[in-house]
Design a protein around this motif. Structure first.
Motif, PDB file in Angstrom:
ATOM      1  N   TYR A  49      58.201   4.114 -28.813  1.00  6.70           N
ATOM      2  CA  TYR A  49      56.904   4.755 -29.049  1.00  6.70           C
ATOM      3  C   TYR A  49      56.682   4.996 -30.544  1.00  6.70           C
ATOM      4  O   TYR A  49      55.565   4.873 -31.037  1.00  6.70           O
ATOM      5  CB  TYR A  49      56.801   6.041 -28.236  1.00  6.70           C
ATOM      6  CG  TYR A  49      55.380   6.460 -27.958  1.00  6.70           C
ATOM      7  CD1 TYR A  49      54.415   5.545 -27.538  1.00  6.70           C
ATOM      8  CD2 TYR A  49      54.980   7.782 -28.107  1.00  6.70           C
ATOM      9  CE1 TYR A  49      53.106   5.923 -27.282  1.00  6.70           C
ATOM     10  CE2 TYR A  49      53.678   8.173 -27.853  1.00  6.70           C
ATOM     11  CZ  TYR A  49      52.747   7.242 -27.436  1.00  6.70           C
ATOM     12  OH  TYR A  49      51.451   7.621 -27.190  1.00  6.70           O
ATOM     13  N   GLU A  50      57.752   5.307 -31.269  1.00  6.87           N
ATOM     14  CA  GLU A  50      57.647   5.446 -32.723  1.00  6.87           C
ATOM     15  C   GLU A  50      57.289   4.105 -33.368  1.00  6.87           C
ATOM     16  O   GLU A  50      56.466   4.052 -34.283  1.00  6.87           O
ATOM     17  CB  GLU A  50      58.945   6.000 -33.309  1.00  6.87           C
ATOM     18  CG  GLU A  50      59.151   7.469 -33.015  1.00  6.87           C
ATOM     19  CD  GLU A  50      60.513   7.987 -33.449  1.00  6.87           C
ATOM     20  OE1 GLU A  50      60.606   9.203 -33.695  1.00  6.87           O
ATOM     21  OE2 GLU A  50      61.481   7.205 -33.524  1.00  6.87           O
ATOM     22  N   ASP A  51      57.891   3.027 -32.887  1.00  2.62           N
ATOM     23  CA  ASP A  51      57.553   1.695 -33.401  1.00  2.62           C
ATOM     24  C   ASP A  51      56.104   1.355 -33.094  1.00  2.62           C
ATOM     25  O   ASP A  51      55.404   0.759 -33.920  1.00  2.62           O
ATOM     26  CB  ASP A  51      58.477   0.631 -32.805  1.00  2.62           C
ATOM     27  CG  ASP A  51      59.876   0.651 -33.400  1.00  2.62           C
ATOM     28  OD1 ASP A  51      60.100   1.374 -34.394  1.00  2.62           O
ATOM     29  OD2 ASP A  51      60.750  -0.053 -32.853  1.00  2.62           O
ATOM     30  N   TYR A  52      55.654   1.708 -31.903  1.00  2.00           N
ATOM     31  CA  TYR A  52      54.262   1.483 -31.513  1.00  2.00           C
ATOM     32  C   TYR A  52      53.321   2.238 -32.461  1.00  2.00           C
ATOM     33  O   TYR A  52      52.349   1.669 -32.968  1.00  2.00           O
ATOM     34  CB  TYR A  52      54.057   1.936 -30.063  1.00  2.00           C
ATOM     35  CG  TYR A  52      52.626   1.965 -29.604  1.00  2.00           C
ATOM     36  CD1 TYR A  52      51.943   0.787 -29.305  1.00  2.00           C
ATOM     37  CD2 TYR A  52      51.945   3.170 -29.457  1.00  2.00           C
ATOM     38  CE1 TYR A  52      50.624   0.811 -28.865  1.00  2.00           C
ATOM     39  CE2 TYR A  52      50.638   3.200 -29.027  1.00  2.00           C
ATOM     40  CZ  TYR A  52      49.982   2.017 -28.734  1.00  2.00           C
ATOM     41  OH  TYR A  52      48.685   2.056 -28.305  1.00  2.00           O
TER      42      TYR A  52
ATOM     43  N   GLY B 149      49.910   2.217 -37.703  1.00  2.00           N
ATOM     44  CA  GLY B 149      49.751   3.056 -38.885  1.00  2.00           C
ATOM     45  C   GLY B 149      49.559   4.521 -38.555  1.00  2.00           C
ATOM     46  O   GLY B 149      48.932   5.250 -39.319  1.00  2.00           O
ATOM     47  N   ARG B 150      50.118   4.952 -37.452  1.00  2.00           N
ATOM     48  CA  ARG B 150      49.978   6.338 -37.017  1.00  2.00           C
ATOM     49  C   ARG B 150      51.317   7.046 -37.122  1.00  2.00           C
ATOM     50  O   ARG B 150      52.373   6.433 -36.963  1.00  2.00           O
ATOM     51  CB  ARG B 150      49.503   6.393 -35.555  1.00  2.00           C
ATOM     52  CG  ARG B 150      48.228   5.634 -35.258  1.00  2.00           C
ATOM     53  CD  ARG B 150      46.975   6.346 -35.690  1.00  2.00           C
ATOM     54  NE  ARG B 150      46.793   7.620 -35.064  1.00  2.00           N
ATOM     55  CZ  ARG B 150      46.161   7.804 -33.907  1.00  2.00           C
ATOM     56  NH1 ARG B 150      45.674   6.785 -33.254  1.00  2.00           N
ATOM     57  NH2 ARG B 150      46.022   9.021 -33.421  1.00  2.00           N
TER      58      ARG B 150
END
Length: 151
Positions: A20-23, A28-29
């Motif tokens: 989810y962090e990679d997503y 750019g969030r």
């Protein structure tokens, strides 16, 4: 190569979080700890409308995710499943994981009498749009978001 799609379990939190962090980074969030914990609580609460699935590779590693929820379609008198988040690690793309995640969502919908699965895509994301164009029809609807009153 076998692709396993399943619901995330309690032991998946840190693997799911890394995905989810990679997503979030891909878009750019910045994902906050509070936000991640909130989404995880939704996914692990059977009573919550947000649901999720994860893609698992042959070694048992989580390599993709999809988050989705049920939405009413009043004019059609039915419901759809709306995909909020779809992500596959770059090194696992073009191997069928994204397609299998979407098909799994469609299968869950069909089991509940829901035949429509929909999602949004950024116009400039040509890689994703190329894939989506293979399996779905683009809508002619433009999405608007009301400006905050304090802006």
């Amino acid at each position: 190569m076998g692709i396993t799609i399943r619901e995330p379990g309690e032991g998946d939190f840190f693997s799911w979080l890394a995905l989810y962090e990679d997503y979030a980074a891909f878009y750019g969030r910045q994902l906050t700890d509070q936000g991640a914990l909130l989404v995880w609580s939704w996914l692990t609460d059977a009573a919550h409308s947000e649901r999720g699935l994860v893609a698992v590779d042959d070694e048992g590693a989580l390599v993709g995710l999809v988050h989705f929820h049920d939405v009413p379609r009043p004019l059609e008198g039915d419901r759809a499943l709306h995909i909020d988040d779809l992500f596959v690690l770059e090194e696992h793309r073009e191997q069928g994981y994204g397609r299998t995640l979407i098909e799994a969502v469609a299968g869950l919908g069909a089991g509940s009498g829901i035949r429509v699965v929909q999602w949004l895509a950024k116009p400039e994301d040509s890689d994703a749009r190329g894939f989506y164009d293979e399996i779905a029809d683009a809508s002619e609807v433009v999405v608007y978001r009301l400006r905050p009153q304090d802006a």
